[in-house]
Scaffold this motif. Structure first.
Motif, PDB file in Angstrom:
ATOM      1  N   ASN A  60       0.852  -1.177   0.000  1.00  0.00           N
ATOM      2  CA  ASN A  60       0.000   0.000   0.000  1.00  0.00           C
ATOM      3  C   ASN A  60       0.889   1.228   0.000  1.00  0.00           C
ATOM      4  OD1 ASN A  60      -1.890   2.089   1.527  1.00  0.00           O
ATOM      5  ND2 ASN A  60      -3.179   0.511   0.651  1.00  0.00           N
ATOM      6  N   ARG A 142      -8.978  -0.619   9.739  1.00  0.00           N
ATOM      7  CA  ARG A 142      -8.368   0.185   8.668  1.00  0.00           C
ATOM      8  C   ARG A 142      -7.909  -0.708   7.518  1.00  0.00           C
ATOM      9  NH1 ARG A 142      -3.494   4.512   9.610  1.00  0.00           N
ATOM     10  NH2 ARG A 142      -3.606   5.449   7.554  1.00  0.00           N
ATOM     11  N   ARG A 145     -10.869  -1.700   5.446  1.00  0.00           N
ATOM     12  CA  ARG A 145     -11.292  -0.579   4.600  1.00  0.00           C
ATOM     13  C   ARG A 145     -10.386  -0.446   3.368  1.00  0.00           C
ATOM     14  NH1 ARG A 145     -14.937   2.186   2.275  1.00  0.00           N
ATOM     15  NH2 ARG A 145     -14.721   4.424   2.327  1.00  0.00           N
ATOM     16  N   ARG A 146      -9.060  -0.559   3.574  1.00  0.00           N
ATOM     17  CA  ARG A 146      -8.131  -0.486   2.440  1.00  0.00           C
ATOM     18  C   ARG A 146      -8.396  -1.621   1.455  1.00  0.00           C
ATOM     19  NH1 ARG A 146      -4.456   1.366   6.192  1.00  0.00           N
ATOM     20  NH2 ARG A 146      -3.709  -0.712   6.668  1.00  0.00           N
ATOM     21  N   GLU A 148     -11.316  -3.127   0.892  1.00  0.00           N
ATOM     22  CA  GLU A 148     -12.545  -2.771   0.160  1.00  0.00           C
ATOM     23  C   GLU A 148     -12.254  -1.735  -0.930  1.00  0.00           C
ATOM     24  OE1 GLU A 148     -15.133  -1.261   3.190  1.00  0.00           O
ATOM     25  OE2 GLU A 148     -15.392  -3.234   4.126  1.00  0.00           O
ATOM     26  N   GLN A 149     -11.470  -0.710  -0.579  1.00  0.00           N
ATOM     27  CA  GLN A 149     -11.142   0.346  -1.539  1.00  0.00           C
ATOM     28  C   GLN A 149     -10.336  -0.204  -2.711  1.00  0.00           C
ATOM     29  OE1 GLN A 149      -9.217   3.020   1.197  1.00  0.00           O
ATOM     30  NE2 GLN A 149     -11.038   4.290   1.424  1.00  0.00           N
ATOM     31  N   LYS A 152     -12.717  -1.994  -5.107  1.00  0.00           N
ATOM     32  CA  LYS A 152     -13.500  -1.027  -5.878  1.00  0.00           C
ATOM     33  C   LYS A 152     -12.660  -0.399  -6.987  1.00  0.00           C
ATOM     34  CE  LYS A 152     -16.802   0.471  -2.383  1.00  0.00           C
ATOM     35  NZ  LYS A 152     -17.187   1.561  -1.480  1.00  0.00           N
ATOM     36  N   ARG A 153     -11.430   0.022  -6.610  1.00  0.00           N
ATOM     37  CA  ARG A 153     -10.523   0.642  -7.587  1.00  0.00           C
ATOM     38  C   ARG A 153     -10.254  -0.302  -8.744  1.00  0.00           C
ATOM     39  NH1 ARG A 153      -7.527   2.442  -3.487  1.00  0.00           N
ATOM     40  NH2 ARG A 153      -6.108   0.679  -3.610  1.00  0.00           N
ATOM     41  N   LYS A 156     -13.463  -0.630 -10.997  1.00  0.00           N
ATOM     42  CA  LYS A 156     -13.906   0.616 -11.628  1.00  0.00           C
ATOM     43  C   LYS A 156     -13.077   0.972 -12.854  1.00  0.00           C
ATOM     44  CE  LYS A 156     -14.979   5.407 -10.545  1.00  0.00           C
ATOM     45  NZ  LYS A 156     -15.024   6.448  -9.514  1.00  0.00           N
TER      46      LYS A 156
END
Length: 183
Positions: A60, A142, A145-146, A148-149, A152-153, A156
């Motif tokens: 990350n 946290r 959440r990273r 999940e993001q 999505k990225r 998309k």
């Protein structure tokens, strides 16, 4: 192998003196050298937790907050922040210390997703994480959440479903010149 382990059981820390061979022309330590050390300590932490050989699946964001000078001591600390079925997120913090003044600086932090492997290179289950404090809950949440993001990225902006026209207005005011050809 234990079914669950605490972050403390897998915590790893190393300190290394930064030498001229680690530096660029301005006397600052190469970011690539620090990234290499970060990857090594993430491997050690994940392997200690899983009791298996581990590989780096992703890293990350890494922001270099403060430069590291030749002659400083660099300390890296790693701990498990999240456990999935076969993967772990290892939090790595890098600090430098000026030997003569004692001044310490936070240089960067990052999160390495590591995957445990067996002798044949197949993914293997890892022990879950025992969370003992609010800090542990924050770190695990946290990491979720990273994750999940990132999912999505990834979906998309897949090449096969991406529509450039839907994103052109986002480029307004940016340092870009658009010369699309009709296809």
């Amino acid at each position: 192998m234990k079914k669950f382990k605490s972050a403390e059981e897998s915590h790893v820390s190393i300190t290394e003196l930064m030498l001229p061979s680690h530096s660029n022309f301005s006397g600052k330590v190469h970011g690539g050298h620090i990234l290499n050390l970060m990857d090594q300590i993430a491997f050690a932490c994940a392997s200690k937790h899983s009791q298996h050989y581990c590989v780096t699946a992703s890293v990350n964001k890494v922001d270099f907050l403060n430069p590291i000078e030749v002659g400083e001591l660099v300390t890296l600390r790693a701990s498990i922040n999240y456990t999935g079925k076969t993967s772990m997120v290892v939090g790595v913090r890098v600090e430098s210390e000026n030997i003569t003044s004692g001044e310490k600086k936070h240089c960067n932090s990052s999160y390495f997703t590591m995957v445990a492997k067996d002798g044949n290179g197949k993914n293997v289950p890892v022990p879950g994480l025992i969370i003992k404090d609010h800090q542990g809950v924050r770190r695990f949440s946290r990491s979720l959440r990273r994750k999940e993001q990132a999912l999505k990225r990834g979906s998309k902006y897949k090449a096969e479903t991406f529509k450039a026209d839907d994103h052109l207005e986002n480029l307004t005011g940016e340092n870009v010149q658009i010369e699309l050809k009709n296809s």
